[in-house]
Design a protein around this motif. Structure first.
Motif, PDB file in Angstrom:
ATOM      1  N   GLY A  24     -77.129 -32.614 -67.316  1.00 20.97           N
ATOM      2  CA  GLY A  24     -78.204 -32.870 -66.370  1.00 20.97           C
ATOM      3  C   GLY A  24     -79.145 -31.703 -66.181  1.00 20.97           C
ATOM      4  O   GLY A  24     -80.312 -31.881 -65.920  1.00 20.97           O
ATOM      5  N   ARG A  25     -78.643 -30.491 -66.243  1.00 19.88           N
ATOM      6  CA  ARG A  25     -79.514 -29.330 -66.200  1.00 19.88           C
ATOM      7  C   ARG A  25     -78.807 -28.224 -66.959  1.00 19.88           C
ATOM      8  O   ARG A  25     -77.640 -28.335 -67.307  1.00 19.88           O
ATOM      9  N   ALA A  26     -79.480 -27.128 -67.163  1.00 21.01           N
ATOM     10  CA  ALA A  26     -78.897 -26.052 -67.945  1.00 21.01           C
ATOM     11  C   ALA A  26     -77.905 -25.285 -67.102  1.00 21.01           C
ATOM     12  O   ALA A  26     -78.293 -24.543 -66.214  1.00 21.01           O
ATOM     13  N   PHE A  27     -76.610 -25.490 -67.345  1.00 21.76           N
ATOM     14  CA  PHE A  27     -75.576 -24.757 -66.626  1.00 21.76           C
ATOM     15  C   PHE A  27     -75.102 -23.538 -67.409  1.00 21.76           C
ATOM     16  O   PHE A  27     -74.239 -22.822 -66.952  1.00 21.76           O
ATOM     17  N   SER A  28     -75.671 -23.345 -68.593  1.00 21.31           N
ATOM     18  CA  SER A  28     -75.100 -22.327 -69.467  1.00 21.31           C
ATOM     19  C   SER A  28     -75.198 -20.928 -68.888  1.00 21.31           C
ATOM     20  O   SER A  28     -74.406 -20.060 -69.226  1.00 21.31           O
ATOM     21  N   THR A  29     -76.160 -20.675 -67.988  1.00 21.76           N
ATOM     22  CA  THR A  29     -76.285 -19.340 -67.417  1.00 21.76           C
ATOM     23  C   THR A  29     -75.612 -19.223 -66.054  1.00 21.76           C
ATOM     24  O   THR A  29     -75.688 -18.180 -65.414  1.00 21.76           O
ATOM     25  N   ASP A  30     -74.973 -20.284 -65.606  1.00 26.75           N
ATOM     26  CA  ASP A  30     -74.278 -20.247 -64.318  1.00 26.75           C
ATOM     27  C   ASP A  30     -72.916 -19.599 -64.464  1.00 26.75           C
ATOM     28  O   ASP A  30     -72.240 -19.784 -65.489  1.00 26.75           O
ATOM     29  N   ALA A  96     -69.992 -24.661 -60.167  1.00 25.77           N
ATOM     30  CA  ALA A  96     -71.000 -23.836 -60.838  1.00 25.77           C
ATOM     31  C   ALA A  96     -71.872 -23.154 -59.801  1.00 25.77           C
ATOM     32  O   ALA A  96     -72.222 -23.759 -58.778  1.00 25.77           O
ATOM     33  N   ALA A  97     -72.216 -21.903 -60.058  1.00 26.24           N
ATOM     34  CA  ALA A  97     -73.053 -21.127 -59.144  1.00 26.24           C
ATOM     35  C   ALA A  97     -74.149 -20.438 -59.938  1.00 26.24           C
ATOM     36  O   ALA A  97     -73.887 -19.839 -60.972  1.00 26.24           O
ATOM     37  N   ARG A  98     -75.385 -20.520 -59.421  1.00 27.52           N
ATOM     38  CA  ARG A  98     -76.520 -19.864 -60.089  1.00 27.52           C
ATOM     39  C   ARG A  98     -76.537 -18.395 -59.717  1.00 27.52           C
ATOM     40  O   ARG A  98     -77.496 -17.894 -59.133  1.00 27.52           O
ATOM     41  N   GLY A  99     -75.459 -17.747 -60.071  1.00 23.29           N
ATOM     42  CA  GLY A  99     -75.356 -16.342 -59.706  1.00 23.29           C
ATOM     43  C   GLY A  99     -74.118 -15.751 -60.334  1.00 23.29           C
ATOM     44  O   GLY A  99     -73.791 -16.067 -61.468  1.00 23.29           O
ATOM     45  N   THR A 101     -69.964 -14.237 -60.429  1.00 18.11           N
ATOM     46  CA  THR A 101     -68.612 -14.718 -60.148  1.00 18.11           C
ATOM     47  C   THR A 101     -68.253 -14.475 -58.681  1.00 18.11           C
ATOM     48  O   THR A 101     -67.430 -15.203 -58.125  1.00 18.11           O
ATOM     49  N   ASP A 102     -68.861 -13.462 -58.058  1.00 25.93           N
ATOM     50  CA  ASP A 102     -68.594 -13.219 -56.635  1.00 25.93           C
ATOM     51  C   ASP A 102     -68.939 -14.444 -55.797  1.00 25.93           C
ATOM     52  O   ASP A 102     -68.214 -14.796 -54.861  1.00 25.93           O
ATOM     53  N   GLN A 103     -70.069 -15.068 -56.126  1.00 24.35           N
ATOM     54  CA  GLN A 103     -70.465 -16.279 -55.389  1.00 24.35           C
ATOM     55  C   GLN A 103     -69.456 -17.392 -55.596  1.00 24.35           C
ATOM     56  O   GLN A 103     -69.098 -18.098 -54.654  1.00 24.35           O
ATOM     57  N   VAL A 104     -69.003 -17.534 -56.824  1.00 28.50           N
ATOM     58  CA  VAL A 104     -68.013 -18.572 -57.105  1.00 28.50           C
ATOM     59  C   VAL A 104     -66.760 -18.323 -56.286  1.00 28.50           C
ATOM     60  O   VAL A 104     -66.228 -19.229 -55.639  1.00 28.50           O
ATOM     61  N   MET A 105     -66.293 -17.099 -56.306  1.00 31.76           N
ATOM     62  CA  MET A 105     -65.055 -16.770 -55.614  1.00 31.76           C
ATOM     63  C   MET A 105     -65.163 -16.998 -54.112  1.00 31.76           C
ATOM     64  O   MET A 105     -64.156 -17.282 -53.454  1.00 31.76           O
ATOM     65  N   LYS A 106     -66.372 -16.884 -53.567  1.00 30.01           N
ATOM     66  CA  LYS A 106     -66.586 -17.130 -52.144  1.00 30.01           C
ATOM     67  C   LYS A 106     -66.822 -18.605 -51.853  1.00 30.01           C
ATOM     68  O   LYS A 106     -66.969 -18.988 -50.696  1.00 30.01           O
ATOM     69  N   GLY A 107     -66.875 -19.420 -52.910  1.00 23.62           N
ATOM     70  CA  GLY A 107     -67.158 -20.831 -52.715  1.00 23.62           C
ATOM     71  C   GLY A 107     -68.626 -21.143 -52.511  1.00 23.62           C
ATOM     72  O   GLY A 107     -68.971 -22.253 -52.103  1.00 23.62           O
ATOM     73  N   VAL A 109     -71.207 -22.208 -54.135  1.00 20.88           N
ATOM     74  CA  VAL A 109     -71.551 -22.858 -55.401  1.00 20.88           C
ATOM     75  C   VAL A 109     -72.665 -23.865 -55.198  1.00 20.88           C
ATOM     76  O   VAL A 109     -72.932 -24.306 -54.084  1.00 20.88           O
ATOM     77  N   ASN A 110     -73.316 -24.203 -56.309  1.00 23.18           N
ATOM     78  CA  ASN A 110     -74.436 -25.139 -56.279  1.00 23.18           C
ATOM     79  C   ASN A 110     -74.051 -26.541 -56.728  1.00 23.18           C
ATOM     80  O   ASN A 110     -74.791 -27.492 -56.499  1.00 23.18           O
ATOM     81  N   ALA A 111     -72.901 -26.648 -57.391  1.00 15.62           N
ATOM     82  CA  ALA A 111     -72.485 -27.960 -57.886  1.00 15.62           C
ATOM     83  C   ALA A 111     -70.970 -28.011 -57.959  1.00 15.62           C
ATOM     84  O   ALA A 111     -70.327 -27.012 -58.304  1.00 15.62           O
ATOM     85  N   TRP A 112     -70.423 -29.181 -57.644  1.00 12.89           N
ATOM     86  CA  TRP A 112     -68.982 -29.443 -57.716  1.00 12.89           C
ATOM     87  C   TRP A 112     -68.741 -30.646 -58.617  1.00 12.89           C
ATOM     88  O   TRP A 112     -69.539 -31.578 -58.634  1.00 12.89           O
TER      89      TRP A 112
END
Length: 122
Positions: A24-30, A96-99, A101-107, A109-112
């Motif tokens: 659906g969108r480019a997640f490769s850089t997330d 997935a988070a547009r940023g 791994t710290d953002q991911v670890m904190k939850g 995220v932009n998509a589940w």
């Protein structure tokens, strides 16, 4: 959109590999990650990986047993789970988070994904 697969029933000590395909969108850089939620418990962080795959983090509870990896050409992230224990039983979610791994670890995220169930039982 994130779609998980690979869950199921496995005996203690067994292995499973979860996959999370993005579309659906480019997640490769997330940055991407895996979380899990066991019955009656809050969702918890399991593992995270940065956009290139060169930086990974895993929760202490799964360290040495679970490995996160990604294939950006396939827009897919994986969670290899070995030496599974009954306490690993949960619904596993991809994120997935547009940023970083710290953002991911904190939850943060932009998509589940919708989740895939893993049951470890004899």
């Amino acid at each position: 959109q994130l779609v998980e697969s690979g869950g199921g029933l496995v005996q203690p000590g067994g292995s499973l590999r979860l996959s999370c395909a993005a579309s659906g969108r480019a997640f490769s850089t997330d940055a991407k990650g895996w979380f899990r939620q066991a019955p009656g418990k809050e969702r918890e962080f399991v593992a995270a990986i940065n956009w290139s795959g060169g930086l990974t983090y895993t929760a202490d509870s799964v360290k040495g047993r679970f490995t996160i990896s990604r294939d950006n050409a396939k827009n897919t992230v994986y969670l290899q789970m070995n030496s599974l224990k009954p306490e690993d039983t949960a619904v596993y979610y991809c994120a997935a988070a547009r940023g970083s791994t710290d953002q991911v670890m904190k939850g943060e995220v932009n998509a589940w994904g919708q989740g895939t169930r893993v049951t470890v039982s004899s």
